[in-house]
Design an enzyme around this catalytic site. Sequence first.
Site, PDB file in Angstrom:
ATOM      1  N   SER A  56       0.930  -1.111   0.102  1.00 52.14           N
ATOM      2  CA  SER A  56       0.161   0.000  -0.004  1.00 52.14           C
ATOM      3  C   SER A  56       0.887   1.267   0.014  1.00 52.14           C
ATOM      4  CB  SER A  56      -0.595  -0.146   1.184  1.00 52.14           C
ATOM      5  OG  SER A  56      -0.009   0.163   2.296  1.00 52.14           O
ATOM      6  N   LYS A  57       0.156   2.425  -0.118  1.00 49.73           N
ATOM      7  CA  LYS A  57       0.976   3.546  -0.272  1.00 49.73           C
ATOM      8  C   LYS A  57       1.783   3.835   0.930  1.00 49.73           C
ATOM      9  CE  LYS A  57      -2.109   6.488  -2.772  1.00 49.73           C
ATOM     10  NZ  LYS A  57      -3.104   7.720  -2.589  1.00 49.73           N
ATOM     11  N   ARG A  58       1.480   3.103   2.163  1.00 51.14           N
ATOM     12  CA  ARG A  58       2.434   3.486   3.440  1.00 51.14           C
ATOM     13  C   ARG A  58       3.755   2.736   3.040  1.00 51.14           C
ATOM     14  NH1 ARG A  58      -0.218   0.491   7.555  1.00 51.14           N
ATOM     15  NH2 ARG A  58      -1.827   1.208   5.981  1.00 51.14           N
ATOM     16  N   HIS A  59       3.719   1.809   2.415  1.00 48.26           N
ATOM     17  CA  HIS A  59       5.117   0.976   1.890  1.00 48.26           C
ATOM     18  C   HIS A  59       5.968   1.819   1.035  1.00 48.26           C
ATOM     19  CE1 HIS A  59       2.340  -2.186   3.462  1.00 48.26           C
ATOM     20  NE2 HIS A  59       3.253  -2.307   4.205  1.00 48.26           N
ATOM     21  N   GLY A  60       5.346   2.970   0.432  1.00 48.95           N
ATOM     22  CA  GLY A  60       6.106   3.425  -0.648  1.00 48.95           C
ATOM     23  C   GLY A  60       5.878   2.698  -1.873  1.00 48.95           C
TER      24      GLY A  60
END
Length: 471
Positions: free
Chosen positions: A238-242
């Site tokens: 997800s975006k959180r993981h880049g």
Amino acid sequence: MAVVTRFAPSPTGYLHIGGARTALYSWLFARQQGGQFVLRIEDTDRERSTEESVQAIFDGMQWLGLAHDEGPFFQTQRFDRYRAVVQQLLDAGLAYHCYCTKEELEALREQQWANKEKPRYNGKCRDGAEPREGVEPVVRFRNPLEGNVVWQDAIKGEISIANTELDDLIIARADGTPTYNLTVVVDDIDMGMTHVVRGDDHINNTPRQINIYQALGAEPPVFAHVPMILGEDGSRLSKRHGAVGVMQYRDDGYLPEAVLNYLVRLGWSHGDQEIFSIEEMIQHFRLENVNRAPSTFNTEKLLWLNQQYIKSVEMSRLLELLPFYLQQAGIDTAEGPSLEAVLSELRERANTLVALAESCRMFYQDFDEYNAGAAKKHLKVSAAEPLTMLKEKLAALANWEAEAIQAVVQQTAETLELGMGKVGMPLRVAVSGSGQSPSIDITLALLGQQRALARIDQALAYVAARAEQAR
RNA sequence: GUCCCGUUCGUCUAGAGGCCUAGGACUCCAGGUUUUCAUCCUGGCAACAGGGGUUCGACUCCCCUACGGGACGCCA
């Protein structure tokens, strides 16, 4: 039969790393088989599809160098065709109108969930339904009620799903627009697809689609379901993981060839080989060797690969790529040493192009401040003496070359009976502003006599000011 | 909940019944080279999810359990 594969993203966001790998695998297979690679934009969901996403996908594919042979095709431009197929199925009794409302279906699902059943359409309108006032019907596909759908997945092996697990899926919405499971099948038939390489989140759609192929009298292609890529913590990307778009990797200073190399090895391997040129990937890639389990993204290894590429690509490639990053960093290389000479010294010590560009800065821009730690440690009052001597000797140097400079540094150390650390390091900090640079003789040679001397002066002033303060 | 898929070092992977004392790569650790940083070199730590079978022999084949992931939309 000539192989035809495709990449068929829906334009609801950027091209992310998982999609890029799927595209790569599909592309590699087509290239290896001497086949065609089709790009198709699945934009039937008008609500969520955007122009920007389409562009982002094009940009990403282009940056990675995954060129398509046909397309891009847009599903929104093929509605007439889908409508005709829906009608064909309706006429043949292989599809039917359903007048159940969204609310009714929602209630049904909730009830089934409450009963711990798999939510499925109950087939209420399957055997004929009366038109209802104010309800535009959807069209449902008449799915077989019995038997199993079995296929040999090129990656996962045999997969079997019972028709009793499936329901009559909607192939045309109330507004007449077709839905995904219908459009993919129609397109893959029309475009002559022989191999469908896609994410394994589509495994559950595959039996439905195979049933549609059969209803349409077409032979299904070979399916190859590639596992997902997980975030660094092992959970869904997800975006959180880049899990940003592939273009973010360009901005972060990765070479597309490094990203490709990383992606091809993530979930696939060829013995112990780690570095693959595009040609080698094409030559050795096999769908059946793709790992069946999801793999976790690891930035450390990507960085290592990127560094390998920075170290080993042709200088011309580096010179082609770097201006973008130099510009981003606000570094103008018009005045100063040749960029090529600088890069050949710096390329071994950078793992991204951003870092490489940044390390060039000292050769083209003067600075007002020193790295605090380096200055504190090396630009001490005691550094005044060696720096002064270095300045005199260097100023007197007629041939400004690494060898001569090295000799000067050595002589200075010997004359003052100091270790190299007490001579070389102050000099390094003086000219670089930090404690890090290529070997000092080469650094000075590249920098040029005038600039080097000016920076020694600047450092001497700094040391003097420090001595003043200490008093 | 139901169905589908999966499970070898922390991570990516090799392994197609005896070649396994389970190999390589990244990371990490310890040395060496380098006046710095990086590179480079040498060495080291570290895994077959668990339990049952099958077999003379299982990392490899089968079953169960556990765990992870996916799907279950008038999204794709």
